[in-house]
Design an enzyme around this catalytic site. Sequence first.
Site, PDB file in Angstrom:
ATOM      1  N   ALA A 176       0.873  -1.123   0.224  1.00  0.00           N
ATOM      2  CA  ALA A 176      -0.101   0.025  -0.078  1.00  0.00           C
ATOM      3  C   ALA A 176       0.884   1.112   0.037  1.00  0.00           C
ATOM      4  O   ALA A 176       1.941   1.154   0.316  1.00  0.00           O
ATOM      5  CB  ALA A 176      -0.859   0.128   1.234  1.00  0.00           C
TER       6      ALA A 176
ATOM      7  N   SER B 277      -5.661  -0.268   9.125  1.00  0.00           N
ATOM      8  CA  SER B 277      -4.838   0.525   9.864  1.00  0.00           C
ATOM      9  C   SER B 277      -5.659   1.197  11.046  1.00  0.00           C
ATOM     10  O   SER B 277      -6.632   1.502  10.796  1.00  0.00           O
ATOM     11  CB  SER B 277      -4.196   1.815   8.836  1.00  0.00           C
ATOM     12  OG  SER B 277      -3.542   2.803   9.652  1.00  0.00           O
TER      13      SER B 277
ATOM     14  N   TYR C 145      -4.915   8.735   3.614  1.00  0.00           N
ATOM     15  CA  TYR C 145      -4.609   7.377   3.703  1.00  0.00           C
ATOM     16  C   TYR C 145      -5.499   6.531   4.701  1.00  0.00           C
ATOM     17  O   TYR C 145      -5.964   5.361   4.391  1.00  0.00           O
ATOM     18  CB  TYR C 145      -3.136   7.571   4.360  1.00  0.00           C
ATOM     19  CG  TYR C 145      -2.700   6.111   5.157  1.00  0.00           C
ATOM     20  CD1 TYR C 145      -2.467   5.073   4.286  1.00  0.00           C
ATOM     21  CD2 TYR C 145      -2.768   5.997   6.300  1.00  0.00           C
ATOM     22  CE1 TYR C 145      -2.069   3.889   4.863  1.00  0.00           C
ATOM     23  CE2 TYR C 145      -2.462   4.815   6.894  1.00  0.00           C
ATOM     24  CZ  TYR C 145      -2.209   3.787   5.972  1.00  0.00           C
ATOM     25  OH  TYR C 145      -1.850   2.511   6.727  1.00  0.00           O
TER      26      TYR C 145
ATOM     27  N   VAL D 253       3.191   0.249  14.581  1.00  0.00           N
ATOM     28  CA  VAL D 253       3.968  -0.838  14.472  1.00  0.00           C
ATOM     29  C   VAL D 253       5.449  -0.325  14.496  1.00  0.00           C
ATOM     30  O   VAL D 253       5.951   0.559  13.613  1.00  0.00           O
ATOM     31  CB  VAL D 253       3.642  -1.694  13.202  1.00  0.00           C
ATOM     32  CG1 VAL D 253       4.838  -2.912  13.149  1.00  0.00           C
ATOM     33  CG2 VAL D 253       2.396  -2.301  13.254  1.00  0.00           C
TER      34      VAL D 253
ATOM     35  N   LYS E 279      11.556   4.051   5.053  1.00  0.00           N
ATOM     36  CA  LYS E 279      10.528   4.495   5.244  1.00  0.00           C
ATOM     37  C   LYS E 279      10.749   6.066   5.715  1.00  0.00           C
ATOM     38  O   LYS E 279       9.612   6.891   5.513  1.00  0.00           O
ATOM     39  CB  LYS E 279       9.469   4.189   6.685  1.00  0.00           C
ATOM     40  CG  LYS E 279       9.006   2.502   6.170  1.00  0.00           C
ATOM     41  CD  LYS E 279       8.070   1.988   7.240  1.00  0.00           C
ATOM     42  CE  LYS E 279       6.862   2.564   7.666  1.00  0.00           C
ATOM     43  NZ  LYS E 279       5.943   1.958   8.477  1.00  0.00           N
TER      44      LYS E 279
END
Length: 329
Positions: free
Chosen positions: A75, A114, A139, A172, A180
């Site tokens: 994603a 999420s 998102y 997480v 990231k």
Amino acid sequence: MIVITGGAGMIGSIIAWHLNTRLNRDDIVIVDRITHEEQWQNLAHRHYAHYLDKDQLMDWLQGRNDIEAIIHMGAISATTERDFNKLVTTNIQYSQNLWNWCADNKVPFFYASSAATYGDGSQGYDDASIDNLRPLNGYGYSKHFFDQWALRQVRNNLPVPPSWAGFKFFNVYGPNEYHKERMASVAFHTFRQFSETGTMKLFKGTRAGVEDGMQMRDFVYVKDAASVVSFFLESAAGNKPAPNGIYNIGTGKARSFKDLATAVMTGMAREPHITFIDMPQDLQGKYQYFTEATMSKLAGIGYRQPFHSLEDGVRDYVQNYLIKEDKYC
């Protein structure tokens, strides 16, 4: 074979680690599109059968009858993504295509939702119902849209995979998140900043009643997240699959960013030092001040594996990965 989309990402690569090391499985197809120059290292220790670009997957699946399950972790995961058309294409339509393929071919389907779907938390963090949720960013909305769409398929008696689950991952953290950048966990940013500058910058308490650094999150270690996904995978292959639905993946215990940063610095065997800064303008009004997963639904279907405490998870992350020359799991 087991297909893992987003398999070169943090959660996807640790699911592959779990399959390799805990279940002795290497019949894995990794699907991703690596854009960070170092992200390939998330796969360096993995054993798998094939790697596919994400745009190759649907064609590759056609006519196959050897797929045991699809674990869809791929994603756009940046909460700051402003191009909603990209979110629709990647987070909604791609997921719908995989769901439909699994439904048509009777293949279990497990996907990443999420905790961002819960918005400001005014409706709570209970996975028993997702009605009336209002995410704070595009998102979160894209993930919420797909959750709603999946449940609507069930309600309308439309084709669904034989076993399916959506996982509302809370915060997480853990190994293989290094690509990231800004979206990496505060645990990783603490290690990097503290190593370079001798302090860690946390946000001031910009809301009444919230002290500096005391914004609260349900921090979950990535190995625990992978363990839950594996539980559903093994359940689907057994005689009594876990009930289909949407499940929280968190610890059920909120902790502060100050606690997290302190745990990292303590794990480095150094005296903690924190500096408090103003929250960036682009996060104001779109920031969750508190998250805490309600975990009774997962416990109610028989998941008994304990989650790492914040201190234990951070200690494993720092001492077995971050301080090592090879920090990849």
